[in-house]
Motif scaffolding. Structure first.
Motif, PDB file in Angstrom:
ATOM      1  N   VAL A  17     -27.293  22.222 -22.127  1.00 56.32           N
ATOM      2  CA  VAL A  17     -26.656  21.049 -21.301  1.00 56.32           C
ATOM      3  C   VAL A  17     -25.392  21.932 -20.675  1.00 56.32           C
ATOM      4  CG1 VAL A  17     -25.323  19.304 -21.948  1.00 56.32           C
ATOM      5  CG2 VAL A  17     -27.148  19.637 -23.489  1.00 56.32           C
ATOM      6  N   ALA A  66     -17.061  14.882 -25.516  1.00 58.51           N
ATOM      7  CA  ALA A  66     -17.695  15.475 -26.669  1.00 58.51           C
ATOM      8  C   ALA A  66     -18.843  14.565 -27.316  1.00 58.51           C
ATOM      9  CB  ALA A  66     -16.787  16.744 -27.522  1.00 58.51           C
ATOM     10  N   VAL A  69     -21.746  13.686 -25.189  1.00 65.15           N
ATOM     11  CA  VAL A  69     -22.855  14.553 -24.926  1.00 65.15           C
ATOM     12  C   VAL A  69     -23.513  14.830 -26.468  1.00 65.15           C
ATOM     13  CG1 VAL A  69     -23.175  16.918 -24.833  1.00 65.15           C
ATOM     14  CG2 VAL A  69     -21.302  16.008 -23.485  1.00 65.15           C
ATOM     15  N   LEU A  73     -27.697  14.049 -26.698  1.00 59.60           N
ATOM     16  CA  LEU A  73     -28.560  14.779 -27.561  1.00 59.60           C
ATOM     17  C   LEU A  73     -29.498  14.042 -28.516  1.00 59.60           C
ATOM     18  CD1 LEU A  73     -26.352  18.088 -28.422  1.00 59.60           C
ATOM     19  CD2 LEU A  73     -28.048  17.642 -26.475  1.00 59.60           C
ATOM     20  N   ILE A  83     -24.597  24.713 -24.971  1.00 56.10           N
ATOM     21  CA  ILE A  83     -23.599  23.894 -24.380  1.00 56.10           C
ATOM     22  C   ILE A  83     -22.755  24.650 -23.343  1.00 56.10           C
ATOM     23  CG2 ILE A  83     -22.041  22.089 -24.688  1.00 56.10           C
ATOM     24  CD1 ILE A  83     -24.442  21.231 -26.059  1.00 56.10           C
ATOM     25  N   THR A  93     -17.043  21.495 -23.478  1.00 58.03           N
ATOM     26  CA  THR A  93     -17.746  22.555 -24.406  1.00 58.03           C
ATOM     27  C   THR A  93     -16.817  22.944 -25.561  1.00 58.03           C
ATOM     28  OG1 THR A  93     -18.923  23.156 -22.358  1.00 58.03           O
ATOM     29  CG2 THR A  93     -18.856  24.638 -24.313  1.00 58.03           C
ATOM     30  N   PHE A  96     -16.699  20.253 -28.075  1.00 59.75           N
ATOM     31  CA  PHE A  96     -17.782  19.833 -28.624  1.00 59.75           C
ATOM     32  C   PHE A  96     -18.068  20.930 -30.018  1.00 59.75           C
ATOM     33  CE2 PHE A  96     -22.566  19.920 -29.405  1.00 59.75           C
ATOM     34  CZ  PHE A  96     -23.027  19.037 -29.436  1.00 59.75           C
ATOM     35  N   VAL A 104     -24.501  23.559 -31.872  1.00 58.54           N
ATOM     36  CA  VAL A 104     -24.287  24.705 -30.818  1.00 58.54           C
ATOM     37  C   VAL A 104     -25.019  25.754 -31.211  1.00 58.54           C
ATOM     38  CG1 VAL A 104     -22.598  26.037 -29.401  1.00 58.54           C
ATOM     39  CG2 VAL A 104     -21.919  23.910 -30.568  1.00 58.54           C
TER      40      VAL A 104
END
Length: 258
Positions: A17, A66, A69, A73, A83, A93, A96, A104
């Motif tokens: 990503v 975050a 995202v 997913l 990420i 990132t 996240f 991750v």
């Protein structure tokens, strides 16, 4: 509440990503997406309010980005992903990483930094947010933000890149700009999160980046337990746009090892 992000997707294999910089959208990845898709599954979302993604009604926060995202997913049935992001995308990132560390698989940090904003930078972000909402035009972005996005080499020798970035910046919606600035301003220091991230990491920085200079990249690479640092000559703050071949080469090599 998470919003349903618009995403460009290509390739198969390990999910990667990539999150765009401020104040552009996922179109910044157009020159590298297909090549990266030859070695992995690439997802490049428009963050909320940018490109074709809705803004939603939440208060500004990097955590909301975050969460968006993570929801992306979930919709793709992806448990873990590499990420990464550029500038603001790097901040997302790291947010996240703080919120979803078990999801991750690796990290790619490009032309970004892990420290919190000093007070003057926070005040400037609020100035830009208020100005763009009041004026309803991209003038403040083109005057105050655009000049710092590109390196001197690009400004002198790559007029097509300058015009492409100018066009991307001009597309930003005022509400998205304000949300982003107000989300970035209070972000915490992320060095502790990086120190605890025992996953493969790639840190990329343009040699001519004035906004997130090489010493910031060196500090992040030093904090990460398993990082490779790559400095890209002739690039500024938007290295994937300025030097796509060099950027792609570094990311392909990294993803091929995961």
């Amino acid at each position: 509440m998470a919003v349903d992000l618009h995403v460009y997707e290509t390739g198969t294999g390990v999910p990667l990503v990539l999150i765009h910089a401020f104040p552009v959208h996922a179109g910044m990845w157009d020159g590298v997406r297909d090549r990266l898709g030859e070695v992995c599954r690439v997802l490049t979302p428009d963050l909320r309010g940018f490109g074709r993604s809705p803004l939603g009604d939440d208060e500004p926060s990097l955590d909301r980005y975050a969460d968006d995202v993570a929801a992306l997913l979930d919709r793709r049935d992806i448990d873990q992903a590499v990420i990464g992001g550029v500038s603001m995308g790097g901040y997302v990132t790291m947010a996240f990483l703080r919120r979803y560390p078990d999801r991750v698989r690796g990290i790619v940090l490009v032309d970004t930094k892990a420290g919190a904003d000093p007070e003057a930078a926070r005040a400037n972000r609020e100035r830009i947010a208020a100005t763009v909402l009041a004026e309803r035009t991209p003038r403040v972005l083109l005057d105050d933000v655009l000049p710092g996005l590109l390196g001197e080499t690009t400004r002198q020798t790559r007029p097509e890149v300058v015009e492409r970035v100018r066009a991307l910046v001009a597309e930003a919606r005022p509400e998205a700009v304000a949300f982003a600035q107000r989300a970035m301003a209070p972000r915490p220091d992320s060095f502790d999160a990086l120190r605890g991230a025992d996953v493969p990491a790639l840190v990329l920085v343009g040699e001519e980046d004035q906004l997130s200079p090489p010493e910031e990249a060196e500090a992040m690479a030093k904090a990460l337990p398993n990082a490779r640092l790559v400095t890209i000559p002739g690039a500024g703050h938007l290295s994937p746009l300025e030097t796509p071949e060099e950027f792609t080469r570094a990311v392909v090599a990294f993803m091929s090892g995961i």
